[in-house]
Design a protein around this motif. Structure first.
Motif, PDB file in Angstrom:
ATOM      1  N   TYR A  38      59.890 -42.534 105.082  1.00  0.00           N
ATOM      2  CA  TYR A  38      58.853 -41.762 105.744  1.00  0.00           C
ATOM      3  C   TYR A  38      57.479 -41.309 105.477  1.00  0.00           C
ATOM      4  CZ  TYR A  38      63.856 -40.506 108.059  1.00  0.00           C
ATOM      5  OH  TYR A  38      64.743 -40.469 108.716  1.00  0.00           O
ATOM      6  N   HIS A  39      56.977 -40.931 106.073  1.00  0.00           N
ATOM      7  CA  HIS A  39      56.037 -40.706 106.048  1.00  0.00           C
ATOM      8  C   HIS A  39      55.535 -39.518 106.710  1.00  0.00           C
ATOM      9  CE1 HIS A  39      50.870 -40.617 106.235  1.00  0.00           C
ATOM     10  NE2 HIS A  39      51.572 -42.435 105.020  1.00  0.00           N
ATOM     11  N   LEU A  40      54.958 -38.325 106.076  1.00  0.00           N
ATOM     12  CA  LEU A  40      54.523 -37.084 106.695  1.00  0.00           C
ATOM     13  C   LEU A  40      53.177 -37.257 107.461  1.00  0.00           C
ATOM     14  CD1 LEU A  40      55.592 -34.511 103.886  1.00  0.00           C
ATOM     15  CD2 LEU A  40      56.729 -35.060 106.035  1.00  0.00           C
ATOM     16  N   TYR A  90      58.174 -31.908  94.990  1.00  0.00           N
ATOM     17  CA  TYR A  90      58.654 -31.681  93.919  1.00  0.00           C
ATOM     18  C   TYR A  90      60.745 -31.505  93.480  1.00  0.00           C
ATOM     19  CZ  TYR A  90      54.234 -32.562  93.333  1.00  0.00           C
ATOM     20  OH  TYR A  90      52.245 -32.569  93.827  1.00  0.00           O
ATOM     21  N   THR A  91      61.124 -30.804  94.305  1.00  0.00           N
ATOM     22  CA  THR A  91      62.703 -30.409  93.552  1.00  0.00           C
ATOM     23  C   THR A  91      63.634 -31.737  94.069  1.00  0.00           C
ATOM     24  OG1 THR A  91      62.785 -29.432  94.468  1.00  0.00           O
ATOM     25  CG2 THR A  91      62.190 -28.239  92.288  1.00  0.00           C
ATOM     26  N   ASP A  92      62.645 -32.092  95.548  1.00  0.00           N
ATOM     27  CA  ASP A  92      63.850 -32.798  96.699  1.00  0.00           C
ATOM     28  C   ASP A  92      63.398 -33.333  96.975  1.00  0.00           C
ATOM     29  OD1 ASP A  92      65.408 -34.389  98.396  1.00  0.00           O
ATOM     30  OD2 ASP A  92      66.945 -31.700  98.573  1.00  0.00           O
ATOM     31  N   ALA A  93      62.430 -34.602  96.204  1.00  0.00           N
ATOM     32  CA  ALA A  93      61.497 -35.458  97.473  1.00  0.00           C
ATOM     33  C   ALA A  93      62.156 -36.166  98.692  1.00  0.00           C
ATOM     34  CB  ALA A  93      60.404 -35.945  96.504  1.00  0.00           C
ATOM     35  N   GLU A  94      63.404 -36.577  98.336  1.00  0.00           N
ATOM     36  CA  GLU A  94      63.859 -37.250  99.716  1.00  0.00           C
ATOM     37  C   GLU A  94      63.934 -36.267 100.670  1.00  0.00           C
ATOM     38  OE1 GLU A  94      65.248 -40.470 101.049  1.00  0.00           O
ATOM     39  OE2 GLU A  94      64.022 -39.826  99.179  1.00  0.00           O
ATOM     40  N   ASN A  95      64.374 -35.372  99.979  1.00  0.00           N
ATOM     41  CA  ASN A  95      64.180 -34.448 101.874  1.00  0.00           C
ATOM     42  C   ASN A  95      63.863 -33.128 102.221  1.00  0.00           C
ATOM     43  OD1 ASN A  95      66.974 -36.250 102.461  1.00  0.00           O
ATOM     44  ND2 ASN A  95      67.740 -35.133 101.007  1.00  0.00           N
ATOM     45  N   ILE A  97      60.062 -30.308 102.700  1.00  0.00           N
ATOM     46  CA  ILE A  97      59.017 -30.518 103.268  1.00  0.00           C
ATOM     47  C   ILE A  97      58.562 -29.059 102.552  1.00  0.00           C
ATOM     48  CG2 ILE A  97      58.610 -32.669 104.581  1.00  0.00           C
ATOM     49  CD1 ILE A  97      58.320 -30.847 106.340  1.00  0.00           C
ATOM     50  N   VAL A  98      57.357 -29.393 101.810  1.00  0.00           N
ATOM     51  CA  VAL A  98      56.583 -27.761 102.056  1.00  0.00           C
ATOM     52  C   VAL A  98      55.314 -27.810 102.563  1.00  0.00           C
ATOM     53  CG1 VAL A  98      55.653 -26.321 100.079  1.00  0.00           C
ATOM     54  CG2 VAL A  98      57.230 -27.699  98.929  1.00  0.00           C
ATOM     55  N   TYR A  99      54.690 -26.547 103.517  1.00  0.00           N
ATOM     56  CA  TYR A  99      53.735 -26.501 104.150  1.00  0.00           C
ATOM     57  C   TYR A  99      53.705 -24.988 104.171  1.00  0.00           C
ATOM     58  CZ  TYR A  99      56.900 -25.236 108.482  1.00  0.00           C
ATOM     59  OH  TYR A  99      57.973 -25.095 108.514  1.00  0.00           O
ATOM     60  N   ASN A 100      52.222 -24.862 105.031  1.00  0.00           N
ATOM     61  CA  ASN A 100      51.804 -23.767 105.042  1.00  0.00           C
ATOM     62  C   ASN A 100      51.920 -23.293 106.767  1.00  0.00           C
ATOM     63  OD1 ASN A 100      51.360 -23.241 102.347  1.00  0.00           O
ATOM     64  ND2 ASN A 100      48.983 -23.510 102.503  1.00  0.00           N
ATOM     65  N   ASP A 101      52.953 -22.192 106.699  1.00  0.00           N
ATOM     66  CA  ASP A 101      52.544 -21.657 108.464  1.00  0.00           C
ATOM     67  C   ASP A 101      51.907 -19.968 108.816  1.00  0.00           C
ATOM     68  OD1 ASP A 101      52.935 -21.711 111.083  1.00  0.00           O
ATOM     69  OD2 ASP A 101      54.959 -21.809 111.192  1.00  0.00           O
ATOM     70  N   VAL A 111      58.874 -23.892 103.002  1.00  0.00           N
ATOM     71  CA  VAL A 111      59.998 -24.765 102.356  1.00  0.00           C
ATOM     72  C   VAL A 111      60.977 -25.327 103.766  1.00  0.00           C
ATOM     73  CG1 VAL A 111      61.330 -25.843 100.327  1.00  0.00           C
ATOM     74  CG2 VAL A 111      59.815 -24.026 100.143  1.00  0.00           C
ATOM     75  N   MET A 112      61.249 -27.047 103.897  1.00  0.00           N
ATOM     76  CA  MET A 112      62.192 -26.797 105.275  1.00  0.00           C
ATOM     77  C   MET A 112      63.300 -28.588 104.918  1.00  0.00           C
ATOM     78  SD  MET A 112      61.243 -28.243 109.363  1.00  0.00           S
ATOM     79  CE  MET A 112      62.335 -29.128 110.015  1.00  0.00           C
TER      80      MET A 112
END
Length: 214
Positions: A38-40, A90-95, A97-101, A111-112
């Protein structure tokens, strides 16, 4: 340069659909998950102006094998330069994501899990993650909007707008496990350290901050 030579030296492939304004984020963030499946991406409803209060942006990912776009969520904390600071955890780079809201009238980090949709919230928005993924640094994105709208968030005005360098604002350290944040260097401390270089008292802001890995 002839097209056949250019295409051989610099192969390229369009991965986004042709139905909107897609962009990822800043150049120092990782758009691919660990398996590169996947590409974010962000998907904005416009591209001819800066974001303003009330604008929302989709967050999604593109399946590299078939180009399918998957909508994950949306955010009100974003800009065209750095998006919502979207990246893989960085602790689960497969599943993860981190973002701001936005939550309860303020900017927060999120963290989702992309598989379950489960979210957990951080007390402050993320400016950068530590390489270990254990911590993050936060800054005042509302203040940044007044200095450089292309890098700040438009939804809420800086609560320290009338202060040149507040003792309560500055650089915050976020514990990525608990979500708690604490002020580690105030703007006033920064001013006391470097203000002599500027002469008269001026409004201070922090941007483009990162961790020293040494």
């Amino acid at each position: 340069m002839p097209t056949e030579i250019r295409d051989h030296i610099l192969p390229y492939k369009r991965i986004t659909p042709n139905d909107g304004q897609y962009f990822f984020g800043y150049y120092d963030l990782q758009p691919f998950n660990l398996s590169e499946k996947y590409h974010l991406t962000h998907k904005a409803p416009f591209m001819d102006r800066l974001q303003v209060k009330g604008d929302r942006c989709e967050i999604g990912m593109i399946e590299m094998e078939n180009g399918k776009y998957h909508t994950l969520t949306e955010t009100g904390a974003w800009n065209f330069q750095q998006g919502s600071m979207l990246s893989w955890s960085y602790t689960d780079a497969e599943n993860e994501i981190v973002y701001n809201d936005i939550l309860d009238g303020d900017y927060v980090g999120v963290v989702m899990n992309i598989q379950t949709g489960k979210k957990r919230y951080l007390e402050k928005p993320v400016a950068t993650l530590s390489p270990s993924g254990r911590h993050a640094i936060s800054i005042n994105f509302g203040r940044l909007y007044d200095f450089r709208p292309g890098y700040g968030y438009a939804e809420y005005r800086d609560p320290f707008y009338n202060e040149n360098h507040s003792k309560e604002d500055g650089i915050f350290l976020i514990d990525m496990e608990t979500g708690k944040a604490k002020l580690i260097i105030s703007l006033d401390e920064l001013w006391n350290y470097c203000g002599d270089h500027f002469g008269e008292d001026k409004k201070l802001n922090v941007n483009h901050i990162t961790f020293n890995t040494d």
